[in-house]
Write a protein that holds these residues in place. Structure first.
Motif, PDB file in Angstrom:
ATOM      1  N   ALA A   1      -2.868   3.168   6.829  1.00  0.00           N
ATOM      2  CA  ALA A   1      -1.940   4.112   6.215  1.00  0.00           C
ATOM      3  C   ALA A   1      -1.218   4.964   7.258  1.00  0.00           C
TER       4      ALA A   1
ATOM      5  N   MET B   1       0.842  -1.181   0.000  1.00  0.00           N
ATOM      6  CA  MET B   1       0.000   0.000   0.000  1.00  0.00           C
ATOM      7  C   MET B   1       0.876   1.229   0.000  1.00  0.00           C
TER       8      MET B   1
ATOM      9  N   ASP C   1      -8.786   3.584  -1.938  1.00  0.00           N
ATOM     10  CA  ASP C   1      -7.378   3.621  -2.318  1.00  0.00           C
ATOM     11  C   ASP C   1      -7.135   4.522  -3.521  1.00  0.00           C
TER      12      ASP C   1
ATOM     13  N   ASN D   1      -3.604   5.302  -2.805  1.00  0.00           N
ATOM     14  CA  ASN D   1      -2.680   4.370  -3.436  1.00  0.00           C
ATOM     15  C   ASN D   1      -2.763   4.578  -4.943  1.00  0.00           C
TER      16      ASN D   1
ATOM     17  N   SER E   1      -4.788  10.295   2.129  1.00  0.00           N
ATOM     18  CA  SER E   1      -3.811   9.361   1.575  1.00  0.00           C
ATOM     19  C   SER E   1      -4.502   8.548   0.504  1.00  0.00           C
TER      20      SER E   1
ATOM     21  N   ALA F   1       1.031   5.266   0.494  1.00  0.00           N
ATOM     22  CA  ALA F   1       0.307   6.423   0.981  1.00  0.00           C
ATOM     23  C   ALA F   1       1.001   7.693   0.507  1.00  0.00           C
TER      24      ALA F   1
ATOM     25  N   ALA G   1      -6.062  -2.785   3.300  1.00  0.00           N
ATOM     26  CA  ALA G   1      -6.716  -1.648   2.710  1.00  0.00           C
ATOM     27  C   ALA G   1      -8.109  -1.934   2.216  1.00  0.00           C
TER      28      ALA G   1
END
Length: 489
Positions: free
Chosen positions: A131, A1, A76, A197, A195, A3, A486
């Motif tokens: 995150a 993941m 994400d 991804n 945040s 961030a 996530a």
């Protein structure tokens, strides 16, 4: 993941972040159990039959089940704070719609919107927390605290529902979400950091739409079949549509490069069996829970408040036992614990099927407790088994699929067991006999799943040196790898 970086001065306090994410998930989980206590009052005040009550529950669960995986990808891809707060806003507004609903139809619309909000809120809640805690040990501690606190919502639901409904009527169970939602929005806008991804997969819109239509068509046929007639053109057409849509869903998912449900995962026996068992858990647990308050109120003559208190042993047993299930599975293996848990839950449901109007509560509470302990021993290991069957990079996806299959089972449980009750009543049997038949059916299905897992669930142990199982966004799920956070619930 991955961030996105956040400036040190604007980085949110982890305690505030934990509080906000816990409270959001608490609100969602509270809604799962608080509604059951109010069903008898809804039936009386809204002048609806069993079919209407089934839709009030299933409209919510259906949307959560079908949008859960997409909610994690949305978080994400477009920003976890943005999706989380959007989910909170939709859930809060939908709660207001539910509380003001003048009819069953409007209440169902509100429940659909609540499901949409919950499907965004739940995975984004965990993604935000993960995150903010990049160190695995810190992350495990935070998720443990988060899961423990939010899980209190499950136990508080029946009692809170009974108290609020008895004092103010069923709309109060939805109004309780408004102050929580407003506080979450105000604090979240001010203190949460964003945040995302950038490498998150694209949204599988065709798969998501087809999955909703498949389960929706099947659920419609099962719920409405008793009222319209199982051989009516509308019901037969809904079942036929479900089959056609399912075939289309499989075809679409097989051809997509990034499907919401990678069919290749089901080539792993451990993954397949664990998800089949999870469908049964959702079916039996949610399907039987739908009738608990109705049994105590309509069969045994309890007040709504007392009925809420009487159902407490099941949810308390799950909250108390669930945190230990992952540790036990790590020591003794998935097969032993899952098979034992399903067998205990199945026997508890069969025992509930022999309860009558004159059965004292002293001979009832332990049956509910047995069901709660059995399912608590089952949920976490089943999710852990599904995760262990796939690569570490797909742990979050596997956890999300496991939660989704449980929700699908819940939709079908309310529909099928409700159909059994209606069929028994249509044949001249009493409500007591119909409810007993539903509990016996749930118990039989659960025991069959115990046999399935006993024969086919592999003796898989977490690898030595791997992280201990931890709770995911779903209080009944665990994750065993750092990547499995996530998109899980």
């Amino acid at each position: 993941m991955t961030a996105s970086p956040v400036a040190a001065g604007s980085r949110p306090s982890r305690s505030v972040l934990l509080t906000v994410t816990c409270l959001g998930q608490f609100m969602v989980l509270l809604d799962n159990t608080i509604v059951g206590a109010a069903l008898p009052d809804m039936q009386h005040r809204l002048h609806t039959q069993l079919t209407g009550l089934q839709w009030i529950v299933d409209a919510y669960v259906l949307l959560v089940a079908m949008l859960l995986l997409s909610g994690g990808v949305f978080a994400d891809r477009f920003g976890r704070k943005r999706v989380y707060l959007t989910g909170v806003a939709v859930f809060t507004a939908a709660s207001l719609v539910c509380s003001l609903a003048p009819s069953v139809g409007w209440l169902i619309v509100g429940r659909v919107l609540q499901g949409v909000g919950a499907a965004a809120l739940a995975p984004a809640s965990l993604a935000l927390l993960a995150a903010a805690h990049p160190v695995p040990q810190d992350r495990m501690k935070a998720i443990g605290l988060w899961a423990g606190f939010s899980g209190i919502g499950l136990a508080a639901g029946p009692v809170a529902g009974g108290v609020l409904t008895e004092a103010f009527g069923w709309p109060a169970i939805f109004l309780v979400n408004l102050p929580i939602g407003v506080v979450l929005l105000l604090v979240g806008l001010r203190h949460l950091g964003e945040s995302r991804n950038p490498s998150a997969p694209t949204i599988d819109i065709p798969g998501t739409v087809l999955s909703v239509l498949v389960v929706g068509a099947l659920t419609y046929g099962l719920i409405e079949g008793g009222a319209r007639g199982w051989t009516s053109p509308v019901i037969l057409g809904s079942f036929a549509a479900a089959v056609i849509l399912l075939a289309a869903f499989v075809a679409v998912e097989a051809r997509r490069s990034a499907p919401m449900l990678p069919l290749r995962l089901f080539g792993q026996r451990l993954f397949t069996v664990s998800n089949i068992a999870m469908v049964v858990v959702g079916f039996a647990l949610m399907g039987s829970s739908f009738f608990f308050s109705q049994f105590f109120v309509y069969v045994q003559g309890s007040s709504i408040l007392r009925a809420g208190l009487q159902t407490l042993p099941l949810s308390l047993a799950m909250v108390i036992v669930s945190p230990y299930a992952g540790r036990i599975a790590a020591r003794y293996g998935f097969r032993i614990l899952v098979t034992t848990g399903l067998a205990l839950a199945g026997l508890g449901l069969l025992a509930l099927g022999t309860v009558h109007a004159d059965t004292g509560y002293g001979n009832v509470w332990w049956r509910l407790g047995a069901v709660g302990i059995g399912f608590a021993l089952t949920l976490s290991p089943l999710t852990a088994a599904a995760i262990q069957a796939v690569s570490p990079q797909e742990g979050g996806l596997a956890s999300g699929i496991s939660s989704t299959t449980r929700q699908i089972g819940a939709v079908l449980g309310v529909a099928v067991l409700g159909a059994i009750v209606r069929a028994r009543q249509s044949g001249g049997a009493s409500l007591e006999t119909g409810l007993d038949s539903a509990f016996l059916a749930a118990g039989a299905v659960t025991l069959s799943a115990a046999v399935l897992t006993g024969l086919w669930l592999a003796r898989s142990e977490p690898a030595k040196g791997s992280a201990a199982p931890r709770r995911s966004a779903d209080p009944g799920a665990v994750t065993t790898s750092d990547e499995a956070t996530a998109n899980s619930r």
